[in-house]
Design an enzyme around this catalytic site. Structure first.
Site, mmCIF file in Angstrom:
data_model
loop_
_atom_site.group_PDB
_atom_site.id
_atom_site.type_symbol
_atom_site.label_atom_id
_atom_site.label_comp_id
_atom_site.label_asym_id
_atom_site.label_seq_id
_atom_site.Cartn_x
_atom_site.Cartn_y
_atom_site.Cartn_z
ATOM 1 N N ARG A 79 0.828 -1.219 0.000
ATOM 2 C CA ARG A 79 0.000 0.000 0.000
ATOM 3 C C ARG A 79 0.856 1.261 0.000
ATOM 4 O O ARG A 79 0.592 2.193 -0.761
ATOM 5 C CB ARG A 79 -0.944 0.023 1.203
ATOM 6 N N ASN B 284 -6.055 -2.450 2.124
ATOM 7 C CA ASN B 284 -6.055 -3.906 2.203
ATOM 8 C C ASN B 284 -7.492 -4.377 2.353
ATOM 9 O O ASN B 284 -8.335 -3.673 2.901
ATOM 10 C CB ASN B 284 -5.261 -4.390 3.420
#
EC number: 3.6.1.7
Length: 91
Positions: A18, A36
């Site tokens: 990320r 996520n």
């Protein structure tokens, strides 16, 4: 302007994916978000210049060095996008 919703599968959580994606998106001047998912995938909405969006999606096929990407699903998105790129909590 183009916007794509992507789902990235493989070893993509716990490897800095990320943060890596957000950094690359910001460097390319893109907007959107990344998070996520509880199912182990990473989900992102990437918007901006079509060439930059495609460049980031190509880079996502490799990801950061600790990641192993098995599959990327991508779909066009038409929702309004807020400028900037955010990293959201897991859903």
């Amino acid at each position: 302007m183009s916007a794509k919703h992507v789902l990235i599968s493989g070893v993509v959580q716990g490897v800095g994916y990320r943060a890596w994606l957000r950094s690359r998106a910001e460097a390319l001047g893109l907007s959107g978000w990344v998070r996520n998912r509880l199912d182990g995938r990473v989900e992102a909405l990437i918007a901006g210049d079509i060439a930059a969006v495609e460049e980031l999606i190509r880079a996502c096929r490799t990801g950061p060095s600790a990641a192993r990407v098995d599959r990327i699903e991508e779909h066009l998105d038409t929702d309004p996008i807020t400028p900037g790129f955010e990293q959201y909590p897991t859903v």
